[in-house]
Structure formats: structure tokens, C-alpha cells
Design an enzyme around this catalytic site. Structure first.
Site, PDB file in Angstrom:
ATOM      1  N   HIS A   7       0.826  -1.214   0.000  1.00 22.58           N
ATOM      2  CA  HIS A   7       0.000   0.000   0.000  1.00 22.58           C
ATOM      3  C   HIS A   7       0.858   1.262   0.000  1.00 22.58           C
ATOM      4  O   HIS A   7       2.031   1.236   0.367  1.00 22.58           O
ATOM      5  CB  HIS A   7      -0.972   0.034   1.189  1.00 22.58           C
ATOM      6  CG  HIS A   7      -0.362   0.014   2.556  1.00 22.58           C
ATOM      7  ND1 HIS A   7      -0.076  -1.155   3.242  1.00 22.58           N
ATOM      8  CD2 HIS A   7       0.039   1.025   3.367  1.00 22.58           C
ATOM      9  CE1 HIS A   7       0.439  -0.842   4.416  1.00 22.58           C
ATOM     10  NE2 HIS A   7       0.525   0.454   4.524  1.00 22.58           N
ATOM     11  N   HIS A  79       3.772   7.112   3.724  1.00 20.97           N
ATOM     12  CA  HIS A  79       4.753   6.013   3.609  1.00 20.97           C
ATOM     13  C   HIS A  79       4.378   5.072   2.473  1.00 20.97           C
ATOM     14  O   HIS A  79       3.264   5.112   1.966  1.00 20.97           O
ATOM     15  CB  HIS A  79       4.918   5.245   4.931  1.00 20.97           C
ATOM     16  CG  HIS A  79       3.704   4.515   5.424  1.00 20.97           C
ATOM     17  ND1 HIS A  79       2.778   5.078   6.286  1.00 20.97           N
ATOM     18  CD2 HIS A  79       3.257   3.264   5.169  1.00 20.97           C
ATOM     19  CE1 HIS A  79       1.841   4.184   6.547  1.00 20.97           C
ATOM     20  NE2 HIS A  79       2.093   3.083   5.888  1.00 20.97           N
ATOM     21  N   GLU A 130       7.599   1.123   5.090  1.00 21.83           N
ATOM     22  CA  GLU A 130       7.032   0.074   5.931  1.00 21.83           C
ATOM     23  C   GLU A 130       7.247  -1.254   5.227  1.00 21.83           C
ATOM     24  O   GLU A 130       7.129  -1.333   3.990  1.00 21.83           O
ATOM     25  CB  GLU A 130       5.529   0.307   6.146  1.00 21.83           C
ATOM     26  CG  GLU A 130       4.830  -0.768   6.963  1.00 21.83           C
ATOM     27  CD  GLU A 130       3.329  -0.530   7.105  1.00 21.83           C
ATOM     28  OE1 GLU A 130       2.787   0.400   6.487  1.00 21.83           O
ATOM     29  OE2 GLU A 130       2.682  -1.300   7.849  1.00 21.83           O
TER      30      GLU A 130
END
Ligand SMILES: CC[C@H](C(=O)O)C(=O)SCCNC(=O)CCNC(=O)[C@H](O)C(C)(C)COP(=O)(O)OP(=O)(O)OC[C@H]1O[C@@H](n2cnc3c(N)ncnc32)[C@H](O)[C@@H]1OP(=O)(O)O
Ligand SMILES: [Co+2]
Length: 134
Positions: A7, A79, A130
Site C-alpha cells: 500500500h 509512507h 514500511e
């Protein structure tokens, strides 16, 4: 080491308005909101054919995205999350290469119920990364 983009996250001041914009103006499929107090955020996922957009709103007094939103009051790209096969192998390889893993270095369970880690944005060209275990 890196797999698919799981994502792209956008920090927003109002997750209701952002969800409405993605659903009504952009015509996307938008999930129900999910409070993640252990992460200091409320999240919504926008489902796309090849990845997801994660909308993030601060939750609680110590949200890790509060300072980011103070600097970017309209919101902004927060992020990018890459998938990895083995998050501990990835972590150890990154630490050995001198990268900073945020927190105490141990993975936490993220919004998808999978272990996640974050890498310091200053180590990757101003981008917060991440990692989420497949
Ligand atoms: C896990 C649940 C969910 C999921 O996907 O499953 C999520 O993704 S939850 C997402 C929210 N959680 C986190 O982001 C955890 C990791 N983040 C942090 O620990 C902090 O946000 C941190 C340390 C990256 C930044 O915290 P803060 O802004 O309070 O610290 P500083 O002001 O000292 O920032 C240091 C330096 O980094 C720059 N910065 C901050 N955030 C970002 C960002 N998102 N992208 C790029 N750069 C960022 C900030 O501007 C400072 O730069 P400087 O030049 O020193 O001013
Ligand atoms: Co995320």
C-alpha cells in the site's frame, strides 16, 4: 528482498472527508474505518486493482503521524509499504547494512494482521518505508 507494493499511505486531517472523496469523487472501493490505537491511527483502505491506498488519521495524543500533519496540514503522502517474505531476515539484513529500524526493532502486528516494521525516512531519501510480511 522487496516484493509487491502492499500500500501507499496518505495522512489526512479528516478520514471521513478523505474516504468520501475517494469513494464519491474518485469512484473507488473504500473500506470501513479501522481504529488502531496501538498504532495511534485510524485507517481506511482504498482497494485498487494492483495495490491499496491507506488513508491515515491521527488517533490519540501520541499519534506518530501528528507531527507530520502539523507540517502538512492538508495531508500528504506518508509512507510506502513493501511486502517481504520474511520480515526478520529483512530486518537483520537492513540492520547489518546500517539502516535504522524504528521502535525497538521488533515487528508489530499491522492493520492486515501481519508483522510490520518501519525504516527511518532519513535512510531512504526522505521516504518512510514500511515492510509487511507476506
Ligand atoms: C502499522 C499499522 C498501519 C499499517 O499499514 O498496517 C500503518 O501504516 S500505521 C502508520 C503510522 N505509524 C508510523 O508511521 C510508525 C513509524 N513512524 C514513526 O515512528 C514516526 O512517524 C517517525 C519517527 C518516522 C517520524 O516521527 P516524527 O515526525 O514525530 O519525528 P521527527 O519530526 O523527528 O521526524 C524526523 C525527520 O523525519 C521526517 N519525517 C517524519 N515523518 C516522515 C514521513 N512520513 N516521510 C518522510 N519524512 C518524514 C521529519 O520531517 C524529520 O525530518 P527533518 O528534516 O529532521 O525535519
Ligand atoms: Co501502512
Amino acid at each position: 528482498m522487496l516484493g509487491r507494493i502492499n500500500h501507499i499511505a496518505i495522512a489526512v486531517p479528516d478520514i471521513g472527508k478523505a474516504s468520501d472523496a475517494y469513494r464519491d469523487t474518485l469512484g473507488a472501493a473504500v473500506s470501513q474505518r479501522q481504529a488502531l490505537p496501538e498504532h495511534g491511527v485510524t485507517v481506511v483502505f482504498v482497494e485498487l486493482p494492483n495495490t491499496k491506498v491507506e488513508l491515515l488519521e491521527p488517533l490519540g495524543e501520541t499519534s506518530p503521524i501528528a507531527a507530520f500533519l502539523a507540517k502538512n496540514p492538508d495531508g500528504g503522502m506518508h509512507h510506502i509499504c513493501y511486502e517481504v517474505d520474511d520480515i526478520l531476515v529483512a530486518r537483520d539484513r537492513l540492520v547489518a547494512a546500517g539502516a535504522r529500524v524504528l521502535g525497538n526493532g521488533d515487528p508489530k502486528i499491522g492493520a492486515h494482521g501481519k508483522p510490520v516494521l518501519f525504516l527511518h525516512p532519513k535512510d531512504f531519501f526522505g521516504t518512510l518505508i514500511e515492510l509487511e510480511q507476506l
